[in-house]
Motif scaffolding. Structure first.
Motif, PDB file in Angstrom:
ATOM      1  N   ARG A  41       0.829  -1.208   0.000  1.00  0.00           N
ATOM      2  CA  ARG A  41       0.000   0.000   0.000  1.00  0.00           C
ATOM      3  C   ARG A  41       0.869   1.266   0.000  1.00  0.00           C
ATOM      4  O   ARG A  41       0.579   2.233  -0.702  1.00  0.00           O
ATOM      5  CB  ARG A  41      -0.931   0.044   1.216  1.00  0.00           C
ATOM      6  CG  ARG A  41      -2.324  -0.536   1.043  1.00  0.00           C
ATOM      7  CD  ARG A  41      -3.231   0.199   0.062  1.00  0.00           C
ATOM      8  NE  ARG A  41      -3.590   1.570   0.409  1.00  0.00           N
ATOM      9  CZ  ARG A  41      -4.534   1.928   1.255  1.00  0.00           C
ATOM     10  NH1 ARG A  41      -5.236   1.018   1.893  1.00  0.00           N
ATOM     11  NH2 ARG A  41      -4.812   3.191   1.483  1.00  0.00           N
ATOM     12  N   TYR A  42       1.926   1.266   0.817  1.00  0.00           N
ATOM     13  CA  TYR A  42       2.806   2.442   0.872  1.00  0.00           C
ATOM     14  C   TYR A  42       3.470   2.653  -0.487  1.00  0.00           C
ATOM     15  O   TYR A  42       3.639   3.780  -0.938  1.00  0.00           O
ATOM     16  CB  TYR A  42       3.869   2.271   1.958  1.00  0.00           C
ATOM     17  CG  TYR A  42       3.305   2.180   3.364  1.00  0.00           C
ATOM     18  CD1 TYR A  42       2.938   3.324   4.070  1.00  0.00           C
ATOM     19  CD2 TYR A  42       3.113   0.941   3.977  1.00  0.00           C
ATOM     20  CE1 TYR A  42       2.409   3.241   5.357  1.00  0.00           C
ATOM     21  CE2 TYR A  42       2.592   0.844   5.257  1.00  0.00           C
ATOM     22  CZ  TYR A  42       2.239   1.995   5.944  1.00  0.00           C
ATOM     23  OH  TYR A  42       1.713   1.902   7.207  1.00  0.00           O
ATOM     24  N   GLN A  43       3.836   1.520  -1.117  1.00  0.00           N
ATOM     25  CA  GLN A  43       4.484   1.633  -2.430  1.00  0.00           C
ATOM     26  C   GLN A  43       3.513   2.176  -3.467  1.00  0.00           C
ATOM     27  O   GLN A  43       3.825   3.118  -4.191  1.00  0.00           O
ATOM     28  CB  GLN A  43       5.048   0.268  -2.848  1.00  0.00           C
ATOM     29  CG  GLN A  43       6.202  -0.160  -1.949  1.00  0.00           C
ATOM     30  CD  GLN A  43       6.493  -1.658  -1.993  1.00  0.00           C
ATOM     31  OE1 GLN A  43       5.695  -2.455  -2.488  1.00  0.00           O
ATOM     32  NE2 GLN A  43       7.656  -2.035  -1.467  1.00  0.00           N
ATOM     33  N   GLU A  44       2.325   1.595  -3.506  1.00  0.00           N
ATOM     34  CA  GLU A  44       1.300   2.064  -4.449  1.00  0.00           C
ATOM     35  C   GLU A  44       1.003   3.549  -4.267  1.00  0.00           C
ATOM     36  O   GLU A  44       0.808   4.270  -5.239  1.00  0.00           O
ATOM     37  CB  GLU A  44      -0.028   1.332  -4.204  1.00  0.00           C
ATOM     38  CG  GLU A  44      -0.160  -0.008  -4.856  1.00  0.00           C
ATOM     39  CD  GLU A  44      -1.344  -0.768  -4.258  1.00  0.00           C
ATOM     40  OE1 GLU A  44      -2.335  -0.123  -3.850  1.00  0.00           O
ATOM     41  OE2 GLU A  44      -1.255  -1.995  -4.180  1.00  0.00           O
ATOM     42  N   GLU A  45       0.930   3.972  -3.014  1.00  0.00           N
ATOM     43  CA  GLU A  45       0.563   5.357  -2.727  1.00  0.00           C
ATOM     44  C   GLU A  45       1.768   6.288  -2.781  1.00  0.00           C
ATOM     45  O   GLU A  45       1.655   7.479  -2.506  1.00  0.00           O
ATOM     46  CB  GLU A  45      -0.091   5.470  -1.339  1.00  0.00           C
ATOM     47  CG  GLU A  45      -1.274   4.560  -1.107  1.00  0.00           C
ATOM     48  CD  GLU A  45      -2.550   5.045  -1.782  1.00  0.00           C
ATOM     49  OE1 GLU A  45      -2.492   6.014  -2.559  1.00  0.00           O
ATOM     50  OE2 GLU A  45      -3.608   4.438  -1.537  1.00  0.00           O
ATOM     51  N   GLU A  46       2.919   5.703  -3.104  1.00  0.00           N
ATOM     52  CA  GLU A  46       4.170   6.472  -3.164  1.00  0.00           C
ATOM     53  C   GLU A  46       4.418   7.262  -1.889  1.00  0.00           C
ATOM     54  O   GLU A  46       4.650   8.473  -1.902  1.00  0.00           O
ATOM     55  CB  GLU A  46       4.185   7.375  -4.399  1.00  0.00           C
ATOM     56  CG  GLU A  46       4.142   6.558  -5.685  1.00  0.00           C
ATOM     57  CD  GLU A  46       4.219   7.416  -6.936  1.00  0.00           C
ATOM     58  OE1 GLU A  46       5.169   8.200  -7.030  1.00  0.00           O
ATOM     59  OE2 GLU A  46       3.320   7.290  -7.782  1.00  0.00           O
ATOM     60  N   ILE A  47       4.322   6.533  -0.808  1.00  0.00           N
ATOM     61  CA  ILE A  47       4.650   7.106   0.507  1.00  0.00           C
ATOM     62  C   ILE A  47       6.040   6.606   0.872  1.00  0.00           C
ATOM     63  O   ILE A  47       6.286   5.396   0.863  1.00  0.00           O
ATOM     64  CB  ILE A  47       3.615   6.666   1.565  1.00  0.00           C
ATOM     65  CG1 ILE A  47       2.253   7.304   1.257  1.00  0.00           C
ATOM     66  CG2 ILE A  47       4.088   7.032   2.976  1.00  0.00           C
ATOM     67  CD1 ILE A  47       1.091   6.618   1.912  1.00  0.00           C
ATOM     68  N   THR A  48       6.953   7.533   1.122  1.00  0.00           N
ATOM     69  CA  THR A  48       8.321   7.130   1.431  1.00  0.00           C
ATOM     70  C   THR A  48       8.435   6.807   2.918  1.00  0.00           C
ATOM     71  O   THR A  48       8.320   7.688   3.761  1.00  0.00           O
ATOM     72  CB  THR A  48       9.303   8.268   1.071  1.00  0.00           C
ATOM     73  OG1 THR A  48       9.049   8.649  -0.285  1.00  0.00           O
ATOM     74  CG2 THR A  48      10.750   7.820   1.216  1.00  0.00           C
ATOM     75  N   LEU A  49       8.638   5.529   3.208  1.00  0.00           N
ATOM     76  CA  LEU A  49       8.777   5.103   4.596  1.00  0.00           C
ATOM     77  C   LEU A  49      10.223   5.274   5.038  1.00  0.00           C
ATOM     78  O   LEU A  49      11.140   4.824   4.352  1.00  0.00           O
ATOM     79  CB  LEU A  49       8.388   3.633   4.744  1.00  0.00           C
ATOM     80  CG  LEU A  49       6.909   3.283   4.729  1.00  0.00           C
ATOM     81  CD1 LEU A  49       6.736   1.764   4.703  1.00  0.00           C
ATOM     82  CD2 LEU A  49       6.200   3.857   5.943  1.00  0.00           C
ATOM     83  N   GLN A  50      10.415   5.947   6.150  1.00  0.00           N
ATOM     84  CA  GLN A  50      11.752   6.105   6.719  1.00  0.00           C
ATOM     85  C   GLN A  50      11.695   5.511   8.115  1.00  0.00           C
ATOM     86  O   GLN A  50      11.495   6.220   9.092  1.00  0.00           O
ATOM     87  CB  GLN A  50      12.125   7.588   6.808  1.00  0.00           C
ATOM     88  CG  GLN A  50      12.040   8.340   5.497  1.00  0.00           C
ATOM     89  CD  GLN A  50      13.376   8.434   4.796  1.00  0.00           C
ATOM     90  OE1 GLN A  50      14.213   7.550   4.924  1.00  0.00           O
ATOM     91  NE2 GLN A  50      13.593   9.500   4.065  1.00  0.00           N
ATOM     92  N   LEU A  51      11.817   4.180   8.187  1.00  0.00           N
ATOM     93  CA  LEU A  51      11.641   3.504   9.462  1.00  0.00           C
ATOM     94  C   LEU A  51      12.989   3.179  10.103  1.00  0.00           C
ATOM     95  O   LEU A  51      13.976   2.968   9.404  1.00  0.00           O
ATOM     96  CB  LEU A  51      10.822   2.220   9.268  1.00  0.00           C
ATOM     97  CG  LEU A  51       9.439   2.459   8.652  1.00  0.00           C
ATOM     98  CD1 LEU A  51       8.740   1.130   8.378  1.00  0.00           C
ATOM     99  CD2 LEU A  51       8.578   3.339   9.538  1.00  0.00           C
ATOM    100  N   GLY A  52      12.982   3.135  11.429  1.00  0.00           N
ATOM    101  CA  GLY A  52      14.230   2.873  12.152  1.00  0.00           C
ATOM    102  C   GLY A  52      15.118   4.104  12.202  1.00  0.00           C
ATOM    103  O   GLY A  52      16.300   4.012  12.499  1.00  0.00           O
ATOM    104  N   LEU A  53      14.532   5.261  11.905  1.00  0.00           N
ATOM    105  CA  LEU A  53      15.319   6.503  11.906  1.00  0.00           C
ATOM    106  C   LEU A  53      14.672   7.531  12.840  1.00  0.00           C
ATOM    107  O   LEU A  53      13.458   7.703  12.837  1.00  0.00           O
ATOM    108  CB  LEU A  53      15.373   7.093  10.492  1.00  0.00           C
ATOM    109  CG  LEU A  53      16.125   6.258   9.462  1.00  0.00           C
ATOM    110  CD1 LEU A  53      15.908   6.834   8.078  1.00  0.00           C
ATOM    111  CD2 LEU A  53      17.619   6.193   9.794  1.00  0.00           C
TER     112      LEU A  53
END
Lengths: 422, 102
Positions: A72-84
């Motif tokens: 879903r994040y990829q489809e919606e082009e949401i850039t996940l910045q996890l662990g940061l």
């Protein structure tokens, strides 16, 4: 509003942050969306951490229920910045700096950093290795491991609030010997009225959990194979696992960096904007004025996080919406589902309704003068849903009819008519 | 693999396939409008209300008491109403059609 070349940065990727990202796309945000969180797990549902997750035998991170699938994040082009982590915010440059050194510029900033568990200042607690709080997936993994590897399954929980009680119920299910220490004179002191607290106290006692009220831990001593907890009333408890559920404090670091006003959370206006333009705050971290309850408040709940996420997305995109959702909560303990709608704080009277044909099923209806302001429903989804509708639509209901369980549970039986209304 | 058809309030028909999870989870994954599943699937929020096609309704396991209670006073309730977080995906629901209620 043309958002094509704009950046929206969301700090905090739990219920509020992740839903905000999705809602922004739904509302037509065209620009970049960055979703940042120090937690490396794909954003997950938090309520199960103290419920299903802890009460099941098997372990492993795969069981954390994602809020949205990675696709879903990829489809919606949401850039996940996890662990940061966000280490710095530079207001002048409208930029956030991450722990990996990366700088991200924002046009709109959403602070959804939630809250952190409080570890009370008890002597010896800081150096104790086997003390856990329960807020994140990592905490839940830790508790589960400590519990499974412990020899005697002796668990002491400091704090008789919802987290403490749900954890008690879950670990009891796995055969733990559980003691809850509550420093107030009753459990759920801050969050539930006496009638409800008494019910839960009996429920836990009947299930073999030992609850001590008026018990304040003052010293913790860790030995090779156990933890000793000394209380103010000279009682001493021994545990393999010590869990602290003593409330939370809002994570206001980002707001401090940019100079937004803070007062038990980050202050936001009716559009959920902070005192700094283009910077918004939602979820557990936000301090807002509730138009229905006419009071400033900060709510720690999934409902508040998700509903504020939806409203803030509209405001960011330029479609102004005021936040005025009726709060609701739930807690699952043993076979009991507690559902609460509205806020009972400041009620002038209440009535309790039992159901004639059902055991372990009742509801508490809270009134402020004539107005119904909250309903707590125990194993009673009908009371939860109907109570919510009455509150939402400001419908006058007759407390005496609600309290009379010979009157069938139907909306029209409870609504005040012209004739008997004064 | 079970085929599931969702019809939204706007009349959009969405056909999806899955082996596991619940009808709610599948719908959220594919953005079916009107199914939110805010509580994560524990029958606490009623944001996944659907009307099951009558011929399929009888084939499903009966709703639990809490589910029926949650539905009784929800908007647009019918005799075929279900909270779809309580409908697991298996071969038994292959071919099911549900209309999103709200």
């Amino acid at each position: 509003m043309d958002t094509t070349n704009l950046n929206c940065v969301i700090i905090g990727a739990s219920h509020a942050g992740a839903n905000c990202a999705m809602e922004l796309r739904k509302q037509g945000w065209q620009g970049n969306i960055y979703l940042i969180d120090a937690d490396a797990h794909l954003p997950y549902h938090r309520p199960p951490l103290s419920k299903e997750y802890l009460s099941k035998e098997e372990e492993g991170a795969t069981k954390f229920k994602p809020l949205f699938a990675l696709e879903r994040y990829q489809e919606e082009e949401i850039t996940l910045q996890l662990g940061l982590k966000v280490t710095k915010v530079i207001k002048k440059l409208k930029s956030v700096i991450l722990s990996n050194g990366e700088t991200i510029r924002y046009d709109k900033l959403v602070i959804a950093t939630g809250a952190s568990a409080i570890v009370p200042p008890i002597e010896g607690i800081e150096s104790c290795r086997k003390v856990s709080v329960l807020r994140s997936a990592k905490d839940a993994i830790q508790i589960q491991q400590d519990f499974k590897t412990s020899t005697n399954k002796e668990v002491v929980i400091i704090g008789g609030g919802y987290i403490g009680l749900e954890t008690a119920a879950s670990l009891r299910k796995l055969g733990g010997n559980i003691t809850v220490l509550e420093r107030e004179e009753r459990i759920l002191a801050r969050v539930a009225p006496i009638a409800l607290a008494d019910y839960f106290q009996e429920l836990h006692t009947a299930n073999g959990v030992k609850i001590h009220t008026g018990a304040s831990a003052i010293k913790i001593i860790e030995t090779d194979d156990a933890i000793e907890i000394q209380c103010n009333n000279r009682n001493v408890f021994t545990a393999d696992v010590l869990i602290v559920g003593a409330g939370v404090k809002p994570n206001t670091f980002v707001a401090e960096e940019i100079g937004a006003e803070i007062n038990n959370g980050i202050k936001v206006d009716e559009n959920l904007q902070t005192t700094v333009e283009d910077v918004y705050a939602i979820g557990d971290v936000a301090q807002f004025y509730h138009p229905t309850y006419k009071e400033w408040m900060r709510l720690e709940s999934v409902q508040n996080a998700v509903d504020q996420a939806k409203i803030v997305a509209c405001n960011i995109i330029g479609n102004r919406q005021n936040y005025n959702a009726i709060p609701w909560f739930w807690s699952d303990q043993y076979h009991v589902k507690l559902q609460m709608v509205g806020l009972s704080k400041g009620f002038t009277y209440m009535v309790i309704r039992t159901e004639a044909d059902k055991k372990d099923c009742f509801s508490i209806w809270y009134f402020k003068n004539d107005a119904l302001i909250a309903v707590d429903a125990v194993n009673n989804g009908k009371a939860f849903v109907l109570g919510g509708k009455f509150i939402q639509n400001k419908i006058l209901v007759d407390p005496l009819k609600i309290a009379d369980n010979t009157i069938p549970f139907k909306p029209n039986n409870f609504i005040k008519t012209e004739i008997n209304a004064h | 693999m079970a085929k599931i058809t969702y019809i939204t309030k706007a009349g959009e028909e969405i056909q999806l396939e899955a082996n596991s999870g619940s009808l709610m989870e599948l719908a959220v994954k594919h953005k079916v409008a009107g199914i939110d599943g805010d509580c994560g699937g524990v029958c606490s929020c009623a944001t996944c209300h659907v009307h099951v096609a009558p011929e399929f309704y009888q084939k499903l396991d009966a709703p639990t008491e809490i589910e029926s209670d949650m539905l009784e006073f929800d908007d647009n309730v019918t005799e075929y109403s279900r909270l779809c977080c309580q409908i697991p995906i298996s071969a038994a629901v292959d071919g099911i059609t549900v209309n999103v209620a709200n």
